[in-house]
Design a protein around this motif. Sequence first.
Motif, PDB file in Angstrom:
ATOM      1  N   LEU A 133       0.836  -1.195   0.000  1.00  0.00           N
ATOM      2  CA  LEU A 133       0.000   0.000   0.000  1.00  0.00           C
ATOM      3  C   LEU A 133       0.875   1.250   0.000  1.00  0.00           C
ATOM      4  O   LEU A 133       1.958   1.249   0.588  1.00  0.00           O
ATOM      5  CB  LEU A 133      -0.903   0.025   1.242  1.00  0.00           C
ATOM      6  CG  LEU A 133      -1.967  -1.075   1.338  1.00  0.00           C
ATOM      7  CD1 LEU A 133      -2.632  -1.025   2.713  1.00  0.00           C
ATOM      8  CD2 LEU A 133      -3.010  -0.918   0.236  1.00  0.00           C
ATOM      9  N   PRO A 134       0.409   2.322  -0.641  1.00  0.00           N
ATOM     10  CA  PRO A 134       1.167   3.584  -0.585  1.00  0.00           C
ATOM     11  C   PRO A 134       1.116   4.168   0.821  1.00  0.00           C
ATOM     12  O   PRO A 134       0.121   4.020   1.539  1.00  0.00           O
ATOM     13  CB  PRO A 134       0.440   4.479  -1.586  1.00  0.00           C
ATOM     14  CG  PRO A 134      -0.947   3.921  -1.659  1.00  0.00           C
ATOM     15  CD  PRO A 134      -0.803   2.438  -1.465  1.00  0.00           C
ATOM     16  N   ALA A 135       2.200   4.814   1.215  1.00  0.00           N
ATOM     17  CA  ALA A 135       2.290   5.421   2.546  1.00  0.00           C
ATOM     18  C   ALA A 135       2.523   6.918   2.415  1.00  0.00           C
ATOM     19  O   ALA A 135       3.309   7.350   1.572  1.00  0.00           O
ATOM     20  CB  ALA A 135       3.415   4.774   3.351  1.00  0.00           C
ATOM     21  N   LYS A 136       1.853   7.676   3.246  1.00  0.00           N
ATOM     22  CA  LYS A 136       2.023   9.135   3.254  1.00  0.00           C
ATOM     23  C   LYS A 136       2.996   9.501   4.360  1.00  0.00           C
ATOM     24  O   LYS A 136       2.848   9.054   5.506  1.00  0.00           O
ATOM     25  CB  LYS A 136       0.680   9.834   3.468  1.00  0.00           C
ATOM     26  CG  LYS A 136       0.783  11.353   3.508  1.00  0.00           C
ATOM     27  CD  LYS A 136      -0.574  11.994   3.636  1.00  0.00           C
ATOM     28  CE  LYS A 136      -0.461  13.515   3.762  1.00  0.00           C
ATOM     29  NZ  LYS A 136       0.244  14.118   2.627  1.00  0.00           N
ATOM     30  N   LEU A 137       3.990  10.332   4.018  1.00  0.00           N
ATOM     31  CA  LEU A 137       5.010  10.742   4.972  1.00  0.00           C
ATOM     32  C   LEU A 137       4.782  12.173   5.435  1.00  0.00           C
ATOM     33  O   LEU A 137       4.398  13.046   4.641  1.00  0.00           O
ATOM     34  CB  LEU A 137       6.407  10.628   4.351  1.00  0.00           C
ATOM     35  CG  LEU A 137       6.882   9.241   3.916  1.00  0.00           C
ATOM     36  CD1 LEU A 137       8.277   9.333   3.333  1.00  0.00           C
ATOM     37  CD2 LEU A 137       6.850   8.267   5.069  1.00  0.00           C
ATOM     38  N   ASP A 138       5.029  12.403   6.703  1.00  0.00           N
ATOM     39  CA  ASP A 138       5.048  13.753   7.263  1.00  0.00           C
ATOM     40  C   ASP A 138       6.508  14.125   7.459  1.00  0.00           C
ATOM     41  O   ASP A 138       7.237  13.454   8.207  1.00  0.00           O
ATOM     42  CB  ASP A 138       4.281  13.784   8.589  1.00  0.00           C
ATOM     43  CG  ASP A 138       4.140  15.198   9.138  1.00  0.00           C
ATOM     44  OD1 ASP A 138       4.330  16.146   8.354  1.00  0.00           O
ATOM     45  OD2 ASP A 138       3.863  15.350  10.342  1.00  0.00           O
ATOM     46  N   VAL A 139       6.951  15.194   6.771  1.00  0.00           N
ATOM     47  CA  VAL A 139       8.363  15.563   6.754  1.00  0.00           C
ATOM     48  C   VAL A 139       8.535  16.904   7.467  1.00  0.00           C
ATOM     49  O   VAL A 139       7.919  17.903   7.076  1.00  0.00           O
ATOM     50  CB  VAL A 139       8.899  15.647   5.313  1.00  0.00           C
ATOM     51  CG1 VAL A 139      10.376  16.021   5.313  1.00  0.00           C
ATOM     52  CG2 VAL A 139       8.683  14.321   4.594  1.00  0.00           C
ATOM     53  N   SER A 140       9.376  16.930   8.485  1.00  0.00           N
ATOM     54  CA  SER A 140       9.662  18.164   9.206  1.00  0.00           C
ATOM     55  C   SER A 140      10.756  18.947   8.472  1.00  0.00           C
ATOM     56  O   SER A 140      11.441  18.398   7.592  1.00  0.00           O
ATOM     57  CB  SER A 140      10.129  17.843  10.628  1.00  0.00           C
ATOM     58  OG  SER A 140      11.405  17.216  10.603  1.00  0.00           O
ATOM     59  N   PRO A 141      10.948  20.224   8.804  1.00  0.00           N
ATOM     60  CA  PRO A 141      12.021  21.002   8.153  1.00  0.00           C
ATOM     61  C   PRO A 141      13.404  20.370   8.325  1.00  0.00           C
ATOM     62  O   PRO A 141      14.215  20.380   7.396  1.00  0.00           O
ATOM     63  CB  PRO A 141      11.936  22.365   8.855  1.00  0.00           C
ATOM     64  CG  PRO A 141      10.509  22.481   9.280  1.00  0.00           C
ATOM     65  CD  PRO A 141      10.099  21.087   9.658  1.00  0.00           C
ATOM     66  N   ILE A 142      13.684  19.810   9.509  1.00  0.00           N
ATOM     67  CA  ILE A 142      14.977  19.155   9.728  1.00  0.00           C
ATOM     68  C   ILE A 142      15.109  17.929   8.839  1.00  0.00           C
ATOM     69  O   ILE A 142      16.172  17.665   8.249  1.00  0.00           O
ATOM     70  CB  ILE A 142      15.145  18.779  11.216  1.00  0.00           C
ATOM     71  CG1 ILE A 142      15.207  20.046  12.076  1.00  0.00           C
ATOM     72  CG2 ILE A 142      16.401  17.939  11.425  1.00  0.00           C
ATOM     73  CD1 ILE A 142      15.309  19.778  13.572  1.00  0.00           C
ATOM     74  N   GLN A 143      14.031  17.157   8.732  1.00  0.00           N
ATOM     75  CA  GLN A 143      14.063  15.971   7.881  1.00  0.00           C
ATOM     76  C   GLN A 143      14.186  16.345   6.410  1.00  0.00           C
ATOM     77  O   GLN A 143      14.831  15.641   5.636  1.00  0.00           O
ATOM     78  CB  GLN A 143      12.799  15.135   8.133  1.00  0.00           C
ATOM     79  CG  GLN A 143      12.781  14.484   9.507  1.00  0.00           C
ATOM     80  CD  GLN A 143      11.424  13.917   9.876  1.00  0.00           C
ATOM     81  OE1 GLN A 143      10.397  14.274   9.290  1.00  0.00           O
ATOM     82  NE2 GLN A 143      11.395  13.028  10.863  1.00  0.00           N
ATOM     83  N   GLN A 144      13.603  17.487   6.003  1.00  0.00           N
ATOM     84  CA  GLN A 144      13.757  17.959   4.629  1.00  0.00           C
ATOM     85  C   GLN A 144      15.207  18.337   4.363  1.00  0.00           C
ATOM     86  O   GLN A 144      15.747  18.062   3.281  1.00  0.00           O
ATOM     87  CB  GLN A 144      12.840  19.155   4.377  1.00  0.00           C
ATOM     88  CG  GLN A 144      12.883  19.693   2.952  1.00  0.00           C
ATOM     89  CD  GLN A 144      12.343  18.705   1.939  1.00  0.00           C
ATOM     90  OE1 GLN A 144      11.252  18.166   2.106  1.00  0.00           O
ATOM     91  NE2 GLN A 144      13.106  18.450   0.876  1.00  0.00           N
ATOM     92  N   ASP A 145      15.853  18.945   5.352  1.00  0.00           N
ATOM     93  CA  ASP A 145      17.279  19.259   5.207  1.00  0.00           C
ATOM     94  C   ASP A 145      18.104  17.980   5.062  1.00  0.00           C
ATOM     95  O   ASP A 145      19.060  17.929   4.277  1.00  0.00           O
ATOM     96  CB  ASP A 145      17.772  20.058   6.410  1.00  0.00           C
ATOM     97  CG  ASP A 145      17.210  21.478   6.437  1.00  0.00           C
ATOM     98  OD1 ASP A 145      16.771  21.962   5.384  1.00  0.00           O
ATOM     99  OD2 ASP A 145      17.204  22.093   7.524  1.00  0.00           O
ATOM    100  N   ASN A 146      17.732  16.945   5.818  1.00  0.00           N
ATOM    101  CA  ASN A 146      18.423  15.649   5.694  1.00  0.00           C
ATOM    102  C   ASN A 146      18.262  15.087   4.292  1.00  0.00           C
ATOM    103  O   ASN A 146      19.217  14.569   3.695  1.00  0.00           O
ATOM    104  CB  ASN A 146      17.877  14.653   6.712  1.00  0.00           C
ATOM    105  CG  ASN A 146      18.247  15.016   8.137  1.00  0.00           C
ATOM    106  OD1 ASN A 146      19.223  15.730   8.384  1.00  0.00           O
ATOM    107  ND2 ASN A 146      17.485  14.526   9.096  1.00  0.00           N
TER     108      ASN A 146
END
Length: 278
Positions: A133-146
């Motif tokens: 199944l497709p999964a939806k991710l919640d990405v924080s600003p720190i995780q976006q930088d990663n």
Amino acid sequence: MFSFLDMINHYLGYFNINVTVKSRIYTVLGFLGNMYLFYISFRFLQNGYYDRGALILLVSIVLFYFLVCNFFYYFTKKQPWFDISPKLARALHLQPHEKEIQANSKMGNTTIQEPQNRRGNAANGIFDDAHVLPAKLDVSPIQQDNLNRLVAQMQQRQLFTADYDGMNDRKIYELLKINGGKPLYAIGKGVMMPYFEMRKEGSSLVVYCGLNQADVYPVGVIKRVGLQSIRSVDLSDLKLYLASVELFGGPYKEIGRSSVLEHQQDYTLRAAVAYKRV
């Protein structure tokens, strides 16, 4: 006045400004310059220089017409019914004719970009599609930088190319016309991440990605699996496995009035989760 506009244009070249924003600035500056031309033409007419005044007035009206078309496109994203620039582009062979587009499509010269290394990189094994199944991710600003740092590492290692599959703007324009104007990404339809894993941290399922298992970063938290929130999933009855994590997004091109325009967008992730009943 013209020296001032030329100076503004010169200094804008020193800044890395989004193409749309820069086009809006040029449109506003163009209106200012056009008002100056109208002023000059009226002054010539008032002083009896009818030939010069009429000529400058005619040029001002033509420029004003195209400025209005630019205003509609760059500020409203709409193309007015009186915009003749696409017809001019076709007449001047600045874009392919419809028959040429159809011919290229039938001959197989225009192909849809395929995902890079999707099948060749089964990092977490192969799962039954019926249980993925497709999964939806919640990405924080720190995780976006990663993620941005990981993308830079992948590009440095030449794990993917963001060059629109080597196509020039003419070829991209053909492809966009055939695909109904849907945006075309430089990275293509997706790139499988080199390494990914899912860790349970408290009540959250955190996705980690990296070049290898020894060097990974948290890049998102799973918030939804299929149509169901992860909080409502009974993990005592189901066991979840991270089946795939793909990189997509980034720079993309779309159809302009007579050519293609490039826009910038953050890279994002597309994840899929396999499940097994306990």
